[in-house]
Design an enzyme around this catalytic site. Structure first.
Site, PDB file in Angstrom:
ATOM      1  N   MET A  45     -16.644   2.194  53.361  1.00  0.00           N
ATOM      2  CA  MET A  45     -16.504   3.768  53.274  1.00  0.00           C
ATOM      3  C   MET A  45     -17.033   4.323  51.725  1.00  0.00           C
ATOM      4  O   MET A  45     -16.624   5.515  51.755  1.00  0.00           O
ATOM      5  CB  MET A  45     -15.263   4.117  53.308  1.00  0.00           C
ATOM      6  CG  MET A  45     -14.461   3.352  54.669  1.00  0.00           C
ATOM      7  SD  MET A  45     -13.017   4.245  55.305  1.00  0.00           S
ATOM      8  CE  MET A  45     -11.903   3.962  54.305  1.00  0.00           C
ATOM      9  N   HIS A  52     -17.280  -3.883  45.809  1.00  0.00           N
ATOM     10  CA  HIS A  52     -18.372  -4.026  46.972  1.00  0.00           C
ATOM     11  C   HIS A  52     -19.532  -4.727  46.509  1.00  0.00           C
ATOM     12  O   HIS A  52     -20.271  -5.120  47.383  1.00  0.00           O
ATOM     13  CB  HIS A  52     -18.621  -2.407  47.192  1.00  0.00           C
ATOM     14  CG  HIS A  52     -17.535  -1.742  47.758  1.00  0.00           C
ATOM     15  ND1 HIS A  52     -16.687  -0.603  47.005  1.00  0.00           N
ATOM     16  CD2 HIS A  52     -17.065  -1.459  49.060  1.00  0.00           C
ATOM     17  CE1 HIS A  52     -15.698  -0.080  47.696  1.00  0.00           C
ATOM     18  NE2 HIS A  52     -15.898  -0.646  48.861  1.00  0.00           N
ATOM     19  N   SER A 207     -11.006   1.558  46.191  1.00  0.00           N
ATOM     20  CA  SER A 207     -11.497   2.870  45.672  1.00  0.00           C
ATOM     21  C   SER A 207     -10.472   3.985  45.496  1.00  0.00           C
ATOM     22  O   SER A 207     -10.544   4.644  44.698  1.00  0.00           O
ATOM     23  CB  SER A 207     -12.357   3.425  46.893  1.00  0.00           C
ATOM     24  OG  SER A 207     -13.341   2.424  47.330  1.00  0.00           O
TER      25      SER A 207
END
Ligand code: PAF
Length: 313
Positions: A45, A52, A207
Site C-alpha cells: 500500500m 518492504h 508504515s
C-alpha cells in the site's frame, strides 16, 4: 526484462517503469511472459520502508536477476472500514519509487481506484470469503478487513499473474489467509512469507509507526518485548509463554491491549496439552495512542529455554 546486471542496480538506481493502468501493466510484462520468465510480485500500500525493501529483495532472490519483479502501490479502500485511516494513510509515491529503484524493481503498478474497481469499490459481485479465520484475531476487531484484503490480492494476482508473491510475516494472519486462498482457489502462485524486519530495539517496522510520537514510539516497544518474553518462557509450555507475555503488557503504560494469542502456525487453537516441541505462534495487537499496532513471533512450546529464530513461515 532486467537489462542492468544485478550488481549495478544500486549504482545506477534506474527507476522502475510505472504502470498506471492494467493495460500498461500488461504491456510492460508482455516481453517477460513471451520469454517464459518467472514473475515475482510484492503487493503493497506504499509508504515503503526497509521492511518492504526486504520483501522486494526476497522476490528478486526467488525469480533471479533476469526476471521481472513487480511491486504494486495501491491503498485499497475495501480493506478499510468506516472510521479507519483510509484518508490519512500515507501516500508517498515518489519516495516509494526511490525504494523500488534501489531494490532493482522492474515494474511498479500504481493504479487508480477505478482501474482496480471499475464498478466502484463496492461493485465487485464475486468475492473471496476468508471463512472463519476472517473473523478472529484481527478480524475480531476489523470484521470486513480480510474480505477486502483477499479481494484486492485476488485481483492483483489476476492482473500481475505472478509465479511468486512475497508477503511479510508481520501481517501474519494476512499471510496465512492469502496462502490459503492461493491453495484453495488453485491460483498457481507460490506465496512466500518473509521475516519481519525490526528496529534495533525490537519494534517491528510498519508504515503506521509514522503516526507515533516519540513517547508512543517508546511505549510501542512493549509489544515486541512481550512477544520476546513469551518466546523465552515457551520452554515451560503454553500457559507459561502467555503469562510471561501478558506480564509485560500489564505493566506497559500507554498500551491498550486488543488481544494476545497463542495458536498453531496456521492460526488454529492449540490442543489443550500440546506435546513438547509443538510449533506455535504468539500474536499481539494493541492501540498506542490512536495507532493500532500488531506483531507476532514463532515459538516451540516446551522445547527448552533459548529460542531466537523468527523462521521463514
Ligand atoms: O499488507 C498490505 O500492505 C496490504 O494488506 C496488501 C496485501 C497490499 C493488500 O492491500
Amino acid at each position: 526484462m532486467t537489462t542492468a546486471p544485478a550488481d549495478s542496480r544500486t549504482d545506477t538506481r534506474t527507476r522502475p517503469a510505472v504502470a498506471r493502468t492494467r493495460a500498461e501493466l500488461a504491456e510492460l510484462l508482455a516481453p517477460a511472459r513471451r520469454d517464459g520468465l518467472r514473475v515475482g510480485f510484492v503487493p503493497t500500500m506504499g509508504a515503503l520502508h526497509v521492511g518492504h525493501a526486504s520483501l522486494m529483495a526476497r522476490a528478486r532472490a526467488e525469480v533471479g536477476a533476469q526476471a521481472p519483479v513487480v511491486v504494486s502501490v495501491f491503498v485499497n479502500p475495501t480493506q478499510f472500514a468506516a472510521g479507519e485511516d483510509l484518508d490519512a494513510y500515507p501516500r508517498t509515491l515518489d519516495a516509494d519509487l526511490e525504494v523500488c529503484a534501489r531494490e532493482g524493481v522492474d515494474v511498479v503498478y500504481a493504479p487508480t481506484v477505478h482501474d482496480v474497481y471499475p464498478d466502484g469499490p463496492e461493485g465487485t459481485v464475486v468475492r473471496p470469503d476468508p471463512g472463519p479465520l476472517g473473523s478472529v484475531l484481527e478480524g475480531g476487531s476489523r470484521p470486513t478487513h480480510f474480505g477486502g484484503v483477499l479481494l484486492v490480492v485476488a485481483k492483483l494476482f489476476g492482473l500481475v499473474r505472478p509465479d511468486v508473491a512475497v508477503f511479510g510475516q508481520k501481517d501474519y494472519q494476512q499471510l496465512v489467509l492469502v496462502r490459503r486462498m492461493a491453495a484453495d482457489l488453485c491460483l498457481g502462485v507460490e506465496v512466500v512469507g518473509a521475516e519481519t524486519v525490526r528496529e534495533p530495539d525490537g519494534l517491528a517496522l510498519s508504515s503506521r509507526n509514522t503516526y507515533l510520537d516519540a513517547e508512543q514510539r517508546q511505549q510501542a516497544l512493549a509489544l515486541s518485548r512481550a512477544l520476546r518474553a513469551g518466546v523465552d518462557a515457551a520452554g515451560g509450555g503454553a500457559a507459561a509463554a502467555l503469562a510471561a507475555a501478558r506480564a509485560v503488557l500489564d505493566d506497559a503504560p500507554g498500551v491498550e491491549l486488543d488481544y494476545l494469542a497463542l495458536t498453531t502456525p496456521d492460526l488454529a487453537p492449540l490442543d489443550a496439552d500440546p506435546p513438547p516441541g509443538t510449533e506455535a505462534r504468539i500474536l499481539v495487537a494493541a492501540r498506542v495512542g490512536t495507532t493500532r499496532l500488531i506483531d507476532n513471533l514463532p515459538l516451540h512450546l516446551g522445547a527448552g529455554p533459548a529460542q531466537t529464530d523468527e523462521g521463514d513461515r
